[in-house]
Write an enzyme that holds these catalytic residues in place. Structure first.
Site, PDB file in Angstrom:
ATOM      1  N   MET A  27      16.011  59.105   6.853  1.00  0.00           N
ATOM      2  CA  MET A  27      15.835  57.943   7.079  1.00  0.00           C
ATOM      3  C   MET A  27      16.670  56.983   6.250  1.00  0.00           C
ATOM      4  O   MET A  27      16.420  55.422   5.973  1.00  0.00           O
ATOM      5  CB  MET A  27      14.204  57.487   6.716  1.00  0.00           C
ATOM      6  CG  MET A  27      13.194  58.249   7.994  1.00  0.00           C
ATOM      7  SD  MET A  27      11.787  57.483   7.954  1.00  0.00           S
ATOM      8  CE  MET A  27      11.151  57.717   6.251  1.00  0.00           C
ATOM      9  N   HIS A  31      20.376  59.922  -1.203  1.00  0.00           N
ATOM     10  CA  HIS A  31      20.514  60.414  -2.486  1.00  0.00           C
ATOM     11  C   HIS A  31      20.782  61.980  -2.448  1.00  0.00           C
ATOM     12  O   HIS A  31      21.226  62.450  -1.528  1.00  0.00           O
ATOM     13  CB  HIS A  31      19.043  60.226  -3.433  1.00  0.00           C
ATOM     14  CG  HIS A  31      17.842  60.968  -2.580  1.00  0.00           C
ATOM     15  ND1 HIS A  31      17.776  62.239  -2.613  1.00  0.00           N
ATOM     16  CD2 HIS A  31      16.731  60.184  -1.823  1.00  0.00           C
ATOM     17  CE1 HIS A  31      16.531  62.560  -1.780  1.00  0.00           C
ATOM     18  NE2 HIS A  31      15.901  61.277  -1.485  1.00  0.00           N
ATOM     19  N   ALA A  32      21.129  62.743  -3.916  1.00  0.00           N
ATOM     20  CA  ALA A  32      21.734  63.761  -3.903  1.00  0.00           C
ATOM     21  C   ALA A  32      20.639  64.788  -2.902  1.00  0.00           C
ATOM     22  O   ALA A  32      21.247  65.739  -2.647  1.00  0.00           O
ATOM     23  CB  ALA A  32      21.661  64.065  -5.337  1.00  0.00           C
ATOM     24  N   HIS A  34      19.551  64.448  -0.015  1.00  0.00           N
ATOM     25  CA  HIS A  34      20.037  64.585   1.348  1.00  0.00           C
ATOM     26  C   HIS A  34      21.668  65.309   1.257  1.00  0.00           C
ATOM     27  O   HIS A  34      21.827  65.919   2.300  1.00  0.00           O
ATOM     28  CB  HIS A  34      20.129  62.898   1.822  1.00  0.00           C
ATOM     29  CG  HIS A  34      19.079  62.267   2.070  1.00  0.00           C
ATOM     30  ND1 HIS A  34      18.852  60.987   1.245  1.00  0.00           N
ATOM     31  CD2 HIS A  34      18.124  62.496   2.664  1.00  0.00           C
ATOM     32  CE1 HIS A  34      17.473  60.632   1.389  1.00  0.00           C
ATOM     33  NE2 HIS A  34      17.134  61.382   2.589  1.00  0.00           N
ATOM     34  N   GLY A 144      14.583  69.127   3.816  1.00  0.00           N
ATOM     35  CA  GLY A 144      14.267  69.729   2.310  1.00  0.00           C
ATOM     36  C   GLY A 144      12.919  69.910   2.391  1.00  0.00           C
ATOM     37  O   GLY A 144      12.078  69.557   2.911  1.00  0.00           O
ATOM     38  N   LYS A 146      10.741  69.196  -0.026  1.00  0.00           N
ATOM     39  CA  LYS A 146       9.907  68.374  -0.739  1.00  0.00           C
ATOM     40  C   LYS A 146       8.761  68.026   0.013  1.00  0.00           C
ATOM     41  O   LYS A 146       7.669  67.903  -0.564  1.00  0.00           O
ATOM     42  CB  LYS A 146      10.532  67.042  -1.105  1.00  0.00           C
ATOM     43  CG  LYS A 146       9.590  66.269  -2.069  1.00  0.00           C
ATOM     44  CD  LYS A 146      10.313  64.838  -2.468  1.00  0.00           C
ATOM     45  CE  LYS A 146      10.208  63.882  -1.616  1.00  0.00           C
ATOM     46  NZ  LYS A 146       8.784  63.300  -1.633  1.00  0.00           N
ATOM     47  N   ASP A 147       8.799  67.628   1.257  1.00  0.00           N
ATOM     48  CA  ASP A 147       7.837  67.683   2.231  1.00  0.00           C
ATOM     49  C   ASP A 147       7.582  68.942   3.212  1.00  0.00           C
ATOM     50  O   ASP A 147       7.830  68.989   4.128  1.00  0.00           O
ATOM     51  CB  ASP A 147       8.090  66.556   3.372  1.00  0.00           C
ATOM     52  CG  ASP A 147       6.704  66.048   3.943  1.00  0.00           C
ATOM     53  OD1 ASP A 147       5.615  66.900   3.930  1.00  0.00           O
ATOM     54  OD2 ASP A 147       6.462  64.982   4.576  1.00  0.00           O
ATOM     55  N   ARG A 184      11.298  56.906  -2.601  1.00  0.00           N
ATOM     56  CA  ARG A 184      10.271  55.982  -3.046  1.00  0.00           C
ATOM     57  C   ARG A 184      10.308  56.031  -4.300  1.00  0.00           C
ATOM     58  O   ARG A 184       9.545  55.289  -5.064  1.00  0.00           O
ATOM     59  CB  ARG A 184       9.082  56.693  -2.319  1.00  0.00           C
ATOM     60  CG  ARG A 184       8.997  56.520  -0.787  1.00  0.00           C
ATOM     61  CD  ARG A 184       7.657  56.826  -0.337  1.00  0.00           C
ATOM     62  NE  ARG A 184       7.475  56.194   1.104  1.00  0.00           N
ATOM     63  CZ  ARG A 184       7.575  56.940   2.127  1.00  0.00           C
ATOM     64  NH1 ARG A 184       7.759  58.155   1.955  1.00  0.00           N
ATOM     65  NH2 ARG A 184       7.300  56.545   3.481  1.00  0.00           N
TER      66      ARG A 184
HETATM   67  O1  PAF Z   1      11.911  63.395   5.914  1.00  0.00           O
HETATM   68  C1  PAF Z   1      12.381  62.258   6.614  1.00  0.00           C
HETATM   69  O2  PAF Z   1      13.216  61.548   6.043  1.00  0.00           O
HETATM   70  C2  PAF Z   1      11.979  61.854   7.929  1.00  0.00           C
HETATM   71  O3  PAF Z   1      10.419  62.120   8.112  1.00  0.00           O
HETATM   72  C3  PAF Z   1      12.587  62.519   9.305  1.00  0.00           C
HETATM   73  C4  PAF Z   1      12.409  64.064   9.363  1.00  0.00           C
HETATM   74  C5  PAF Z   1      14.193  62.163   9.178  1.00  0.00           C
HETATM   75  C6  PAF Z   1      11.820  61.921  10.478  1.00  0.00           C
HETATM   76  O4  PAF Z   1      11.996  60.537  10.759  1.00  0.00           O
END
Ligand code: PAF
Length: 288
Positions: A27, A31-32, A34, A144, A146-147, A184
């Site tokens: 989205m 940052h590092a 990504h 990642g 994290k989620d 965030r």
């Molecule tokens: O993790 C994210 O940044 C978002 O949930 C994703 C996977 C890009 C979907 O919009």
């Protein structure tokens, strides 16, 4: 790096470039964390594509969709410097053409943890990721951990709807002091930034107890919550000790890979983080 916005541009790009293509959906506000995904993708693909789309359908009515940081120009510079080959920055009309009326609804894996607190969120995530996978047609896609719940929802999406690609999970990138990187985090004041560290301390305590032989989910949950609550301004939404793949409660003692997951509010910011207990290697790569 080529920047494209539409499906037609993507198809033309495919004709001119060799597979395999590694794909990092984001989205933006990179940052590092990504960039670690981009690096992982570069290590095993001829080309790497990133998408940037702040997906409206995964935000609830009282969430931060309009406030979510949008930094396309600096993101493009960061991706150029990282040697990314392709950026998809789709318009809303590319992702959700007029008349769009179909949604993917994840099953039980989307209903635990964040599910009850963010109704519709994982449906929005699964729908947009399925659409992105169809548009971009990667051989591999990178996320990642994290989620963790998002990862397990998308793992089921891939397996259940037979997407012909491999999904690769990359460990959470952390700041030097342990805070999980997140777009965030920039909502946090300096004081909140240091209070947020308590989440990492709580998870570290759970890992330590597990390494010391603790196998009772309720005991690990209590311990994690107790460490978390030493920071009074952190308001936990949940602290859960669940099966790492199904995200369902564990009956009896821990005998298979397990996730300790936390969601907590700090002021106006909602933070999530997790750790895994046991060997989750088989969950880190998913394909049919
Ligand atoms: O993790 C994210 O940044 C978002 O949930 C994703 C996977 C890009 C979907 O919009």
């Amino acid at each position: 790096m080529q920047v494209v916005h539409t499906r037609a541009e993507l198809l033309a790009w495919h004709e001119a470039h060799p597979a395999p293509l590694g794909f990092v959906p984001t989205m933006g506000n990179l940052h590092a964390g990504h960039l670690a995904l981009v690096t992982a993708a570069q290590a095993e693909n001829a080309q790497v594509a990133v998408s940037i789309f702040v997906n409206p359908t995964q935000f609830g009515p009282n969430e931060d969709f309009s406030a979510y940081p949008r930094t396309l120009d600096s993101d493009i510079a960061v991706l150029e410097a990282a040697g990314c080959d392709l950026l998809l920055a789709p318009t809303a009309a590319t992702m959700y053409p007029a008349g769009t009326d179909t949604r993917i609804v994840p099953g039980a894996v989307g209903e635990s943890l964040c599910g009850p607190f963010r109704p519709g969120h994982f449906s929005g995530v699964a729908t947009v990721v399925a659409t992105l996978w169809h548009l971009v047609q990667p051989q591999r896609a990178y996320f990642g951990t994290k989620d963790w719940q998002q990862c397990m929802v998308l793992r089921r999406l891939l397996l259940d709807l037979a997407f012909p690609l491999e999904m690769v999970l990359v460990p959470t990138k952390r700041e030097a002091d342990g805070l999980a990187m997140s777009s965030r985090n920039q909502y946090l004041s300096a004081a909140e930034r240091s209070q947020a560290l308590q989440i990492h301390r709580a998870l570290t305590a759970a890992v330590g107890a597990f390494q010391d032989g603790e196998r009772h989910p309720a005991t690990l949950q209590r311990l994690t919550l107790e460490v978390l609550s030493r920071e009074a301004d952190l308001k936990p939404q949940y602290v859960a000790v669940v099966d790492a793949e199904t995200l369902q409660p564990i009956t009896g003692s821990i005998g298979s890979p397990t996730t300790v997951a936390i969601a907590a509010h700090l002021g106006k910011t909602r933070l999530i983080d997790n750790c895994v207990l046991g060997d989750v290697t088989p969950l880190l790569r998913t394909c049919l």
